[in-house]
Design a protein around this motif. Sequence first.
Motif, PDB file in Angstrom:
ATOM      1  N   ALA A   4      -6.473   8.632   9.833  1.00 12.84           N
ATOM      2  CA  ALA A   4      -6.139   7.483   8.996  1.00 12.84           C
ATOM      3  C   ALA A   4      -6.301   7.820   7.516  1.00 12.84           C
ATOM      4  CB  ALA A   4      -7.026   6.304   9.358  1.00 12.84           C
ATOM      5  N   TYR A   5      -5.561   7.092   6.667  1.00 14.21           N
ATOM      6  CA  TYR A   5      -5.668   7.222   5.226  1.00 14.21           C
ATOM      7  C   TYR A   5      -5.289   5.901   4.570  1.00 14.21           C
ATOM      8  CZ  TYR A   5      -0.585   7.671   5.034  1.00 14.21           C
ATOM      9  OH  TYR A   5       0.755   7.426   5.149  1.00 14.21           O
ATOM     10  N   LYS A   6      -5.501   5.789   3.282  1.00 15.38           N
ATOM     11  CA  LYS A   6      -5.274   4.563   2.529  1.00 15.38           C
ATOM     12  C   LYS A   6      -3.824   4.509   2.031  1.00 15.38           C
ATOM     13  CE  LYS A   6      -6.813   0.923   0.278  1.00 15.38           C
ATOM     14  NZ  LYS A   6      -7.297  -0.246   0.921  1.00 15.38           N
ATOM     15  N   PHE A   7      -3.160   3.353   2.233  1.00 16.71           N
ATOM     16  CA  PHE A   7      -1.802   3.134   1.736  1.00 16.71           C
ATOM     17  C   PHE A   7      -1.757   1.819   0.979  1.00 16.71           C
ATOM     18  CE2 PHE A   7       2.371   1.050   2.330  1.00 16.71           C
ATOM     19  CZ  PHE A   7       3.135   1.919   1.581  1.00 16.71           C
ATOM     20  N   ARG A  14       3.181  -8.477  -6.984  1.00 19.51           N
ATOM     21  CA  ARG A  14       1.928  -8.552  -6.244  1.00 19.51           C
ATOM     22  C   ARG A  14       1.679  -7.284  -5.440  1.00 19.51           C
ATOM     23  NH1 ARG A  14       2.923 -11.075  -0.647  1.00 19.51           N
ATOM     24  NH2 ARG A  14       5.159 -10.960  -0.456  1.00 19.51           N
ATOM     25  N   LEU A  15       0.483  -7.210  -4.902  1.00 18.03           N
ATOM     26  CA  LEU A  15       0.104  -6.157  -3.975  1.00 18.03           C
ATOM     27  C   LEU A  15       0.491  -6.633  -2.578  1.00 18.03           C
ATOM     28  CD1 LEU A  15      -1.501  -3.505  -3.364  1.00 18.03           C
ATOM     29  CD2 LEU A  15      -3.526  -4.950  -3.171  1.00 18.03           C
ATOM     30  N   LEU A  16       1.443  -5.940  -1.932  1.00 22.91           N
ATOM     31  CA  LEU A  16       1.913  -6.360  -0.614  1.00 22.91           C
ATOM     32  C   LEU A  16       1.068  -5.787   0.513  1.00 22.91           C
ATOM     33  CD1 LEU A  16       4.780  -6.296  -2.412  1.00 22.91           C
ATOM     34  CD2 LEU A  16       5.578  -7.045  -0.204  1.00 22.91           C
ATOM     35  N   VAL A  17       0.648  -4.529   0.380  1.00 21.48           N
ATOM     36  CA  VAL A  17      -0.117  -3.866   1.434  1.00 21.48           C
ATOM     37  C   VAL A  17      -1.229  -3.055   0.782  1.00 21.48           C
ATOM     38  CG1 VAL A  17      -0.059  -2.174   3.314  1.00 21.48           C
ATOM     39  CG2 VAL A  17       1.932  -3.612   2.891  1.00 21.48           C
ATOM     40  N   SER A  18      -2.404  -3.159   1.352  1.00 21.86           N
ATOM     41  CA  SER A  18      -3.531  -2.308   0.972  1.00 21.86           C
ATOM     42  C   SER A  18      -4.391  -2.174   2.223  1.00 21.86           C
ATOM     43  CB  SER A  18      -4.333  -2.919  -0.177  1.00 21.86           C
ATOM     44  OG  SER A  18      -5.420  -2.079  -0.503  1.00 21.86           O
ATOM     45  N   GLU A  19      -4.134  -1.119   2.989  1.00 20.81           N
ATOM     46  CA  GLU A  19      -4.878  -0.954   4.229  1.00 20.81           C
ATOM     47  C   GLU A  19      -4.891   0.487   4.706  1.00 20.81           C
ATOM     48  OE1 GLU A  19      -3.114  -2.676   7.942  1.00 20.81           O
ATOM     49  OE2 GLU A  19      -1.772  -3.608   6.497  1.00 20.81           O
ATOM     50  N   THR A  20      -5.666   0.713   5.734  1.00 20.36           N
ATOM     51  CA  THR A  20      -5.774   2.028   6.346  1.00 20.36           C
ATOM     52  C   THR A  20      -4.653   2.164   7.377  1.00 20.36           C
ATOM     53  OG1 THR A  20      -8.149   1.941   6.022  1.00 20.36           O
ATOM     54  CG2 THR A  20      -7.323   3.588   7.550  1.00 20.36           C
ATOM     55  N   THR A  52       8.459   1.702   6.572  1.00 18.14           N
ATOM     56  CA  THR A  52       7.830   1.377   7.846  1.00 18.14           C
ATOM     57  C   THR A  52       6.381   1.835   7.810  1.00 18.14           C
ATOM     58  OG1 THR A  52       9.961   1.690   8.955  1.00 18.14           O
ATOM     59  CG2 THR A  52       7.996   1.643  10.349  1.00 18.14           C
ATOM     60  N   VAL A  53       5.476   0.881   8.020  1.00 17.74           N
ATOM     61  CA  VAL A  53       4.040   1.139   7.947  1.00 17.74           C
ATOM     62  C   VAL A  53       3.436   1.005   9.337  1.00 17.74           C
ATOM     63  CG1 VAL A  53       1.863   0.374   6.910  1.00 17.74           C
ATOM     64  CG2 VAL A  53       3.999   0.159   5.617  1.00 17.74           C
ATOM     65  N   LEU A  73      -0.909  11.708  -2.078  1.00 16.14           N
ATOM     66  CA  LEU A  73      -2.034  12.632  -2.187  1.00 16.14           C
ATOM     67  C   LEU A  73      -2.615  12.851  -0.786  1.00 16.14           C
ATOM     68  CD1 LEU A  73      -3.721  10.991  -5.294  1.00 16.14           C
ATOM     69  CD2 LEU A  73      -2.438  13.133  -5.250  1.00 16.14           C
ATOM     70  N   PRO A  74      -3.408  13.883  -0.583  1.00 15.16           N
ATOM     71  CA  PRO A  74      -3.979  14.112   0.754  1.00 15.16           C
ATOM     72  C   PRO A  74      -4.795  12.925   1.272  1.00 15.16           C
ATOM     73  CG  PRO A  74      -4.260  16.064  -0.592  1.00 15.16           C
ATOM     74  CD  PRO A  74      -3.725  14.983  -1.503  1.00 15.16           C
ATOM     75  N   GLU A  75      -5.451  12.188   0.378  1.00 12.40           N
ATOM     76  CA  GLU A  75      -6.305  11.082   0.814  1.00 12.40           C
ATOM     77  C   GLU A  75      -5.625   9.719   0.797  1.00 12.40           C
ATOM     78  OE1 GLU A  75      -6.850  11.861  -3.533  1.00 12.40           O
ATOM     79  OE2 GLU A  75      -6.987  13.132  -1.782  1.00 12.40           O
TER      80      GLU A  75
END
Length: 132
Positions: A4-7, A14-20, A52-53, A73-75
């Motif tokens: 998993a990583y942060k997207f 607005r911020l639509l998505v902020s999740e792992t 697609t998330v 980025l890698p993270e």
Amino acid sequence: MAEAYKFELVSPERLLVSETVESVVIPGTEGEMTVMANHSPVMATVKPGVVTVKPVSGAEQRYVVFGGFADILPEGCTLLAESAVAVSDLNKADLASRIQDAKDDLADAKTDEDRTKAEEFLNHLATLHDAV
């Protein structure tokens, strides 16, 4: 299971998505790209299309973007969209209006470079219209 990583998917509104997430498919101007954890650093331009998330926590999510940039980025990955909306919230009239505006821009293009850009954008929007 993929690492998993942060997207984050950000539009000017607005911020639509902020999740792992496990993966994200981005419509890059050089072709679709799947981003996963530990991806090599890349800055990519994004064309109009569907992102697609695949979150760690559940079902796949789809968002329509109208261009932008992805900082990979890698993270993690941040997609800065010119405009974005969840596919389920897409207003077909708005998309039709954007297509008409692109047609007007093409008709008003004064140079070959402007005409080429307008044609590419119109083609991306038409493809997007057919996809959703």
